[in-house]
Design a protein around this motif. Structure first.
Motif, PDB file in Angstrom:
ATOM      1  N   LEU A 142       0.803  -1.219   0.000  1.00 38.21           N
ATOM      2  CA  LEU A 142       0.000   0.000   0.000  1.00 38.21           C
ATOM      3  C   LEU A 142       0.839   1.274   0.000  1.00 38.21           C
ATOM      4  N   ASN A 143       2.143   1.168   0.223  1.00 31.02           N
ATOM      5  CA  ASN A 143       3.029   2.331   0.166  1.00 31.02           C
ATOM      6  C   ASN A 143       3.546   2.595  -1.246  1.00 31.02           C
ATOM      7  N   CYS A 144       3.164   1.763  -2.200  1.00 29.95           N
ATOM      8  CA  CYS A 144       3.585   1.894  -3.603  1.00 29.95           C
ATOM      9  C   CYS A 144       5.108   1.856  -3.745  1.00 29.95           C
ATOM     10  N   THR A 145       5.761   1.029  -2.961  1.00 28.05           N
ATOM     11  CA  THR A 145       7.207   0.874  -3.108  1.00 28.05           C
ATOM     12  C   THR A 145       7.487  -0.152  -4.194  1.00 28.05           C
ATOM     13  N   GLY A 146       8.624   0.001  -4.823  1.00 29.18           N
ATOM     14  CA  GLY A 146       8.996  -0.926  -5.882  1.00 29.18           C
ATOM     15  C   GLY A 146       8.334  -0.569  -7.199  1.00 29.18           C
ATOM     16  N   GLU A 147       8.617  -1.378  -8.176  1.00 35.41           N
ATOM     17  CA  GLU A 147       8.057  -1.166  -9.507  1.00 35.41           C
ATOM     18  C   GLU A 147       6.688  -1.820  -9.599  1.00 35.41           C
ATOM     19  N   PRO A 148       5.733  -1.134 -10.206  1.00 30.86           N
ATOM     20  CA  PRO A 148       4.417  -1.759 -10.348  1.00 30.86           C
ATOM     21  C   PRO A 148       4.416  -2.810 -11.451  1.00 30.86           C
ATOM     22  N   GLN A 149       3.559  -3.789 -11.289  1.00 30.04           N
ATOM     23  CA  GLN A 149       3.312  -4.760 -12.339  1.00 30.04           C
ATOM     24  C   GLN A 149       2.179  -4.182 -13.190  1.00 30.04           C
ATOM     25  N   ILE A 150       2.363  -4.131 -14.494  1.00 31.75           N
ATOM     26  CA  ILE A 150       1.385  -3.512 -15.395  1.00 31.75           C
ATOM     27  C   ILE A 150       0.619  -4.594 -16.143  1.00 31.75           C
ATOM     28  N   HIS A 151      -0.712  -4.457 -16.141  1.00 32.82           N
ATOM     29  CA  HIS A 151      -1.589  -5.338 -16.910  1.00 32.82           C
ATOM     30  C   HIS A 151      -2.328  -4.456 -17.909  1.00 32.82           C
TER      31      HIS A 151
END
Length: 177
Positions: free
Chosen positions: A147-156
């Protein structure tokens, strides 16, 4: 059109508190809460949230510019215990106002509890219960591992643009009060 995993579907099914972002005429963005009752269709990559007709400005802006984002940003309200932050991007379409919208959903009381039955409350809540469905044709989903949006997001779905806009110049008078 984006497809999503079972983990993401669990978040879509269980989170009630979501934030809808839409563009303003001046080119800004407003984030506002909308109610989610777990309505989604994976086969057509569609998510449906809803809003009271008591916010006509928001609804008119979405009609003018239907590109929206929907953030599943908290697990404080709802039934999912997943830890991911999910951001949905897509194109919205609005239904006509639906009187007594709660009666159209089997899940209303699961999320919102029993509705008041006293005549005075029915009268006062009639605008709240007259709602518009915001149907989002999902184009892209970004999923961060927490929930802190750390790291790279996975995109779909549709890939994110490779090119980023140039950074803004700093404010002329600085950022101090």
């Amino acid at each position: 059109m984006a497809n999503w995993s079972h983990n993401v579907d669990d978040i879509f099914a269980g989170d009630q508190a979501t934030a809808l972002a839409y563009a303003t005429p001046a080119g800004g963005v407003v984030c506002t809460p909308v109610t989610n009752f777990g309505q989604r269709d994976r086969s057509t990559a569609t998510i449906i949230v809803n809003s009271s007709i008591g916010m006509p400005g928001k609804l008119e802006r979405i009609r003018r510019n239907p590109k929206v984002a929907l953030a599943f940003h908290t697990r404080a309200h709802g039934f999912s215990d997943r830890v991911e932050y999910v951001l949905v991007q897509g194109t919205a379409s609005l239904s006509p106002p639906i009187p007594d919208y709660p009666s159209t959903l089997d899940s209303w009381e699961d999320f919102d509890g029993p509705r008041p039955t006293a005549p005075l409350w029915k009268h006062w809540l009639r605008v709240y219960y007259t709602r518009v469905e915001i149907r989002i044709a999902v184009e892209r989903i970004a999923v961060w591992p927490d929930l802190n949006c750390t790291g790279e997001p996975q995109i779909h779905g549709t890939p994110t643009p490779a090119e980023r806009p140039p950074a803004q110049r700093p404010p002329a008078n600085g950022t101090r009060p």
